[in-house]
Design an enzyme around this catalytic site. Structure first.
Site, PDB file in Angstrom:
ATOM      1  N   GLY A  36       0.839  -1.211   0.000  1.00 36.10           N
ATOM      2  CA  GLY A  36       0.000   0.000   0.000  1.00 36.10           C
ATOM      3  C   GLY A  36       0.867   1.252   0.000  1.00 36.10           C
ATOM      4  CG  HIS A  37       3.375   2.280   3.347  1.00 37.69           C
ATOM      5  ND1 HIS A  37       3.362   1.191   4.179  1.00 37.69           N
ATOM      6  CD2 HIS A  37       2.869   3.309   4.076  1.00 37.69           C
ATOM      7  CE1 HIS A  37       2.872   1.532   5.358  1.00 37.69           C
ATOM      8  NE2 HIS A  37       2.558   2.803   5.326  1.00 37.69           N
ATOM      9  CD  GLN A 153      -3.386  10.168   8.402  1.00 38.32           C
ATOM     10  OE1 GLN A 153      -3.055   9.932   9.556  1.00 38.32           O
ATOM     11  NE2 GLN A 153      -2.812   9.556   7.374  1.00 38.32           N
TER      12      GLN A 153
END
Ligand code: PAF
Length: 282
Positions: A36-37, A153
């Site tokens: 994902g990163h 976020q």
């Protein structure tokens, strides 16, 4: 790939790229990188010429009794993965570099931080916005990339950038999932084999709710109850919240008119997982 620990050195590097007409992207992370990163880094290279990945487990966003001490850390492996990807800079500062002696300025976004994760994690978003603002000043990026898995976020950081007139574009990148649908997260490593199987229920329940909305269900209470039940059937899972909110204000909505976000947070013994799905009526 350069490894930088000092803010001044990072600022000088970024100034150099900017002076040469280059565009800088920042991908803020807490390390323990997973695919994902890496997809955020690839996304960043589509928006800029040079990419900085910050790796910093930010103590101010963890509350008492949260998983700061057993948050996974593996800087050497993270750097290896980023080197393979062709990342320009890894910024991995010590705590004292981000929070120097005498530091006393917080950045706090009101309103958007009151519900969802903010309700049960007081101070969490204040820690996130404070560190992200500091990282922006250290890296001086034109654009910063954040995952859509952390929907609240992303919304909070967008609001901070807007309210403080920060000259940084905020990019959201799609959630990357395991083949069985579980959203990739560094915290998945803290699930036992059995809990990992149970965690599949999160995405399955979200997907079913999204399909129900397409099929005509509009009542938030009905959708929430169904998601709650499916997750509660998993013995190791404890629902923190299941909510349906307006995509922009994050205020709860009683019925779905066009679009809404279904967001969940679930606690397992050593990992708190979050996920979300966009609910669309057509
Ligand atoms: O999403 C994260 O990993 C963190 O909250 C962030 C944005 C890197 C700030 O510490």
């Amino acid at each position: 790939m350069q490894r930088i620990e000092r803010v001044r050195e990072l600022q000088a590097w970024s100034d150099g790229v900017r002076a040469a007409g280059g565009r800088v992207a920042l991908v803020p992370t807490m390390g323990a990188l997973h695919p994902g990163h890496l997809s955020l880094v690839r996304h960043a290279y589509r928006c800029a010429d040079r990419v900085i990945v910050s790796i910093f487990v930010n103590p101010t966003q963890f509350g008492a009794g949260e998983d700061f001490s057993f948050y996974p850390r593996d800087l050497e492996r993270d750097c290896e993965l980023l080197r393979e990807l062709g990342t320009d800079v890894v910024f991995a500062p010590p705590v004292k570099e981000v929070y120097p002696e005498g530091w006393s300025t917080w950045v706090e976004v009101e309103g958007l931080t009151g519900g969802l994760c903010g309700r049960n994690r007081p101070g969490h978003f204040r820690g996130v916005t404070t560190v992200v603002a500091r990282l922006f000043h250290a890296a001086k990026p034109h654009v910063a990339v954040f995952g859509e898995k952390d929907y609240q976020q992303l919304a909070v950081i967008r609001r901070m950038a807007r309210d403080l007139l920060l000259d940084v574009e905020i990019e959201g990148a799609p959630t990357v999932r395991e083949p069985d649908g579980l959203a990739m997260s560094s915290r998945n490593r803290n699930l036992s084999e059995e809990e990992r199987l149970q965690a599949r229920a999160l995405h399955a329940a979200l997907r079913e709710a999204a399909l129900s909305v397409r099929a005509g269900e509009r009542r938030s209470a009905v959708l929430i109850e169904s998601v709650r039940r499916q997750i509660a059937e998993q013995p190791a899972a404890c629902v923190d919240y299941v909510e349906i909110v307006d995509p922009d204000t994050l205020d709860p909505v009683a019925s779905i008119v066009r679009r809404a976000v279904l967001a969940v947070a679930v606690r397992f013994p050593k990992a708190r997982l979050i996920d979300n799905a966009l609910l669309e009526t057509a």
